[in-house]
Design a protein around this motif. Structure first.
Motif, PDB file in Angstrom:
ATOM      1  N   LEU A 123       9.104 -36.647  10.071  1.00 42.23           N
ATOM      2  CA  LEU A 123       8.221 -37.772   9.755  1.00 42.23           C
ATOM      3  C   LEU A 123       8.629 -38.987  10.569  1.00 42.23           C
ATOM      4  O   LEU A 123       7.811 -39.590  11.251  1.00 42.23           O
ATOM      5  N   THR A 124       9.907 -39.319  10.482  1.00 40.11           N
ATOM      6  CA  THR A 124      10.445 -40.417  11.293  1.00 40.11           C
ATOM      7  C   THR A 124      11.968 -40.401  11.214  1.00 40.11           C
ATOM      8  O   THR A 124      12.528 -40.033  10.179  1.00 40.11           O
ATOM      9  N   PRO A 125      12.636 -40.773  12.292  1.00 40.46           N
ATOM     10  CA  PRO A 125      14.090 -40.998  12.184  1.00 40.46           C
ATOM     11  C   PRO A 125      14.328 -42.364  11.548  1.00 40.46           C
ATOM     12  O   PRO A 125      13.520 -43.286  11.708  1.00 40.46           O
ATOM     13  N   ILE A 126      15.404 -42.475  10.799  1.00 46.73           N
ATOM     14  CA  ILE A 126      15.764 -43.760  10.187  1.00 46.73           C
ATOM     15  C   ILE A 126      16.407 -44.631  11.266  1.00 46.73           C
ATOM     16  O   ILE A 126      17.276 -44.181  12.015  1.00 46.73           O
ATOM     17  N   LYS A 127      15.968 -45.868  11.357  1.00 42.55           N
ATOM     18  CA  LYS A 127      16.417 -46.764  12.421  1.00 42.55           C
ATOM     19  C   LYS A 127      17.943 -46.871  12.462  1.00 42.55           C
ATOM     20  O   LYS A 127      18.606 -46.993  11.430  1.00 42.55           O
ATOM     21  N   ASP A 128      18.485 -46.823  13.678  1.00 45.64           N
ATOM     22  CA  ASP A 128      19.914 -47.010  13.964  1.00 45.64           C
ATOM     23  C   ASP A 128      20.805 -45.882  13.450  1.00 45.64           C
ATOM     24  O   ASP A 128      22.028 -46.026  13.411  1.00 45.64           O
ATOM     25  N   THR A 129      20.210 -44.742  13.054  1.00 45.41           N
ATOM     26  CA  THR A 129      21.011 -43.587  12.646  1.00 45.41           C
ATOM     27  C   THR A 129      21.244 -42.684  13.859  1.00 45.41           C
ATOM     28  O   THR A 129      20.637 -42.870  14.917  1.00 45.41           O
ATOM     29  N   ALA A 131      20.206 -39.695  14.570  1.00 43.55           N
ATOM     30  CA  ALA A 131      18.978 -39.048  15.045  1.00 43.55           C
ATOM     31  C   ALA A 131      18.117 -40.026  15.834  1.00 43.55           C
ATOM     32  O   ALA A 131      17.520 -39.666  16.860  1.00 43.55           O
ATOM     33  N   PHE A 132      18.047 -41.263  15.359  1.00 46.69           N
ATOM     34  CA  PHE A 132      17.281 -42.305  16.045  1.00 46.69           C
ATOM     35  C   PHE A 132      17.874 -42.564  17.433  1.00 46.69           C
ATOM     36  O   PHE A 132      17.147 -42.621  18.431  1.00 46.69           O
ATOM     37  N   LYS A 133      19.191 -42.718  17.494  1.00 53.47           N
ATOM     38  CA  LYS A 133      19.855 -43.002  18.762  1.00 53.47           C
ATOM     39  C   LYS A 133      19.770 -41.826  19.733  1.00 53.47           C
ATOM     40  O   LYS A 133      19.740 -42.021  20.954  1.00 53.47           O
ATOM     41  N   ALA A 134      19.723 -40.594  19.186  1.00 59.32           N
ATOM     42  CA  ALA A 134      19.660 -39.413  20.048  1.00 59.32           C
ATOM     43  C   ALA A 134      18.285 -39.243  20.688  1.00 59.32           C
ATOM     44  O   ALA A 134      18.147 -38.557  21.704  1.00 59.32           O
ATOM     45  N   GLY A 135      17.261 -39.855  20.079  1.00 61.42           N
ATOM     46  CA  GLY A 135      15.931 -39.774  20.664  1.00 61.42           C
ATOM     47  C   GLY A 135      14.986 -38.812  19.982  1.00 61.42           C
ATOM     48  O   GLY A 135      13.923 -38.480  20.533  1.00 61.42           O
ATOM     49  N   ILE A 136      15.324 -38.346  18.784  1.00 64.94           N
ATOM     50  CA  ILE A 136      14.387 -37.507  18.031  1.00 64.94           C
ATOM     51  C   ILE A 136      13.213 -38.372  17.578  1.00 64.94           C
ATOM     52  O   ILE A 136      13.385 -39.517  17.157  1.00 64.94           O
ATOM     53  N   LYS A 137      11.996 -37.811  17.671  1.00 65.87           N
ATOM     54  CA  LYS A 137      10.788 -38.606  17.457  1.00 65.87           C
ATOM     55  C   LYS A 137       9.921 -38.040  16.329  1.00 65.87           C
ATOM     56  O   LYS A 137      10.029 -36.851  15.990  1.00 65.87           O
ATOM     57  N   PRO A 182      12.118 -25.843  24.343  1.00 65.26           N
ATOM     58  CA  PRO A 182      12.776 -26.589  23.261  1.00 65.26           C
ATOM     59  C   PRO A 182      13.793 -27.585  23.817  1.00 65.26           C
ATOM     60  O   PRO A 182      14.395 -27.368  24.879  1.00 65.26           O
ATOM     61  N   LEU A 183      13.965 -28.668  23.116  1.00 65.51           N
ATOM     62  CA  LEU A 183      14.970 -29.677  23.459  1.00 65.51           C
ATOM     63  C   LEU A 183      16.117 -29.571  22.465  1.00 65.51           C
ATOM     64  O   LEU A 183      15.910 -29.312  21.273  1.00 65.51           O
ATOM     65  N   TYR A 184      17.344 -29.782  22.956  1.00 66.77           N
ATOM     66  CA  TYR A 184      18.515 -29.662  22.093  1.00 66.77           C
ATOM     67  C   TYR A 184      19.310 -30.971  22.109  1.00 66.77           C
ATOM     68  O   TYR A 184      19.474 -31.606  23.153  1.00 66.77           O
ATOM     69  N   PHE A 185      19.796 -31.359  20.931  1.00 65.21           N
ATOM     70  CA  PHE A 185      20.544 -32.599  20.772  1.00 65.21           C
ATOM     71  C   PHE A 185      21.856 -32.302  20.047  1.00 65.21           C
ATOM     72  O   PHE A 185      21.857 -31.711  18.963  1.00 65.21           O
ATOM     73  N   ASN A 186      22.962 -32.683  20.675  1.00 66.66           N
ATOM     74  CA  ASN A 186      24.263 -32.593  20.006  1.00 66.66           C
ATOM     75  C   ASN A 186      24.554 -33.946  19.362  1.00 66.66           C
ATOM     76  O   ASN A 186      24.734 -34.953  20.055  1.00 66.66           O
ATOM     77  N   ILE A 187      24.597 -33.961  18.031  1.00 66.79           N
ATOM     78  CA  ILE A 187      24.657 -35.208  17.274  1.00 66.79           C
ATOM     79  C   ILE A 187      25.874 -35.206  16.369  1.00 66.79           C
ATOM     80  O   ILE A 187      26.226 -34.180  15.761  1.00 66.79           O
TER      81      ILE A 187
END
Length: 389
Positions: A123-129, A131-137, A182-187
């Motif tokens: 739905l949305t990443p929470i600001k400044d978390t 996931a938000f910083k990693a670029g998930i949209k 697919p895109l992958y994010f290490n968080i």
């Protein structure tokens, strides 16, 4: 470890509220009371023995595999069978989830997700978390967590995989519209603190605050909103507690102390008959208020609406609230689990009951169309002059 001794330990853990106050006026009374207590202890021992025998029978004859721990946890849950709907025993895992829900704090990456067309969708990443910083949209479709395919699994299982201790790493795989692969994010997970407050300035210079729950971060974020309104010389505010299931008694009282005048906020009556009254000490009430309620407004939300209504600082608009007028204590146990137990009933500042009754709005408005008629009415009420009110 024998079932009987383990069961006894488990049940005795739950007897933490037993308090015997003995002040005999005569020797005969004291002897009679002692005799009753002794008989109760004998009866308890016999019941424990019967329950232990039942557990042995199940373990020896049940057609499928079941562990002693599972049987004992089932027995402990059974102690709450005849209590109200809000009293429960929680296993260690369940108790951890309960505490995260109540506090608004958990280890994770900071995403609001939903199940959409069979997919776990952001739905949305929470600001400044993280996931938000990693670029998930928003609208990203989640397909894997730590290389585990999550397509087709439940929303709860997916969120459980994403959560973990702060400082630990998690690999998130998503599918994004317009991307061929697919895109992958290490968080790295962090402590996520859920903000249950949203606010904005509406037309006619009216402030609007929506509170989704009264968790440990409600007061701090309400004060941010009120501070913004004060800087903009806004003295009319709509509080929206529709579909707010409640939360912390302490938090709702602390919020109300900034909104209602000196005097009682709520009365809490405990099982022993004692009544504790919480007060506001505010001699400088700055805001004219409207509160939006509906059937989903429960518990702490009803304390909030009841205090605003009884102290006369605002108008309640919408439909009758849920009617949960009880207070629960959350108690950790030695086995890692815990108990949520109803320990009191609360009454509004004017001593009106709420349980199974709810808060009746001053202005009844039902949302029967797509337009938010309740919010529209609140704006109308607050837009009137003081003399018209």
């Amino acid at each position: 470890m024998e079932i009987k001794s383990t069961l006894k330990k488990g049940i005795l853990i739950l007897l933490i509220f037993t308090l015997i106050v003995s002040t005999p006026s005569t020797l005969a009374f004291g002897q009679e009371e002692s005799s009753i207590q002794q008989q109760e202890e004998i009866d308890l021992q016999q019941e424990l023995e019967s329950l232990g025998n039942l557990l042995k029978l199940i373990k020896a004859n049940y057609a499928y595999e079941v562990t002693e721990k599972q049987l004992i946890e089932g027995a402990m849950k059974g102690l709450f069978y005849n209590l109200d709907d809000y009293s429960n025993y929680y296993t260690e895992e369940e108790f951890k989830e309960l505490n995260e829900t109540v506090s608004g704090d958990f280890g994770g990456i900071g995403l609001y997700v939903t199940e959409k067309n069979g997919n776990i969708t952001v739905l949305t990443p929470i600001k400044d978390t993280p996931a938000f910083k990693a670029g998930i949209k928003p609208e990203d479709i989640m397909v894997s967590v730590d290389d585990i395919d999550i397509r087709g699994i439940s929303l709860k299982k997916a969120t459980d995989l994403m959560r973990g201790e702060p400082g630990t790493k998690v690999k998130i795989g998503i599918v994004r519209r317009g991307e061929s692969k697919p895109l992958y994010f290490n968080i790295v997970r962090e402590l996520i603190q859920l903000n249950p407050v949203e606010y904005e300035i509406l037309k006619d210079n009216i402030g609007y605050i929506k509170i989704t729950e009264f968790n440990n971060h409600t007061l701090e974020n309400v004060l941010i909103a009120l501070g913004e309104f004060d800087r903009n010389k806004i003295d009319k505010v709509i509080f929206d507690v529709r579909n707010n299931p409640g939360g912390s008694l302490r938090e709702v009282i602390d919020v109300l102390r900034f909104l209602v005048p000196r005097g009682p906020i709520v009365h809490v009556k405990y099982s022993d008959g004692q009544i504790k009254t919480y007060f506001s000490y505010n001699d400088d009430v700055n805001f004219k208020l409207a509160v939006l309620t509906n059937k989903g407004s429960a518990s702490a939300s009803e304390i909030f609406a009841g205090a605003i209504q009884d102290t006369g600082v605002g108008t309640i608009i919408g439909t009758t609230t849920y009617g949960k007028g009880t207070v629960q204590s959350i108690i950790p146990l030695a086995n890692g689990g815990g108990v949520k137990l109803t320990v009191a009933e609360y009454f509004t500042a004017k001593e009106n009951p709420v349980d199974k009754v709810g808060i009746q709005p001053d202005v009844v408005v039902e949302n029967t169309t797509k337009e938010d008629l309740q919010l529209k009415k609140a704006i109308e009420v607050l837009s009137k002059s003081a003399t018209e009110l």
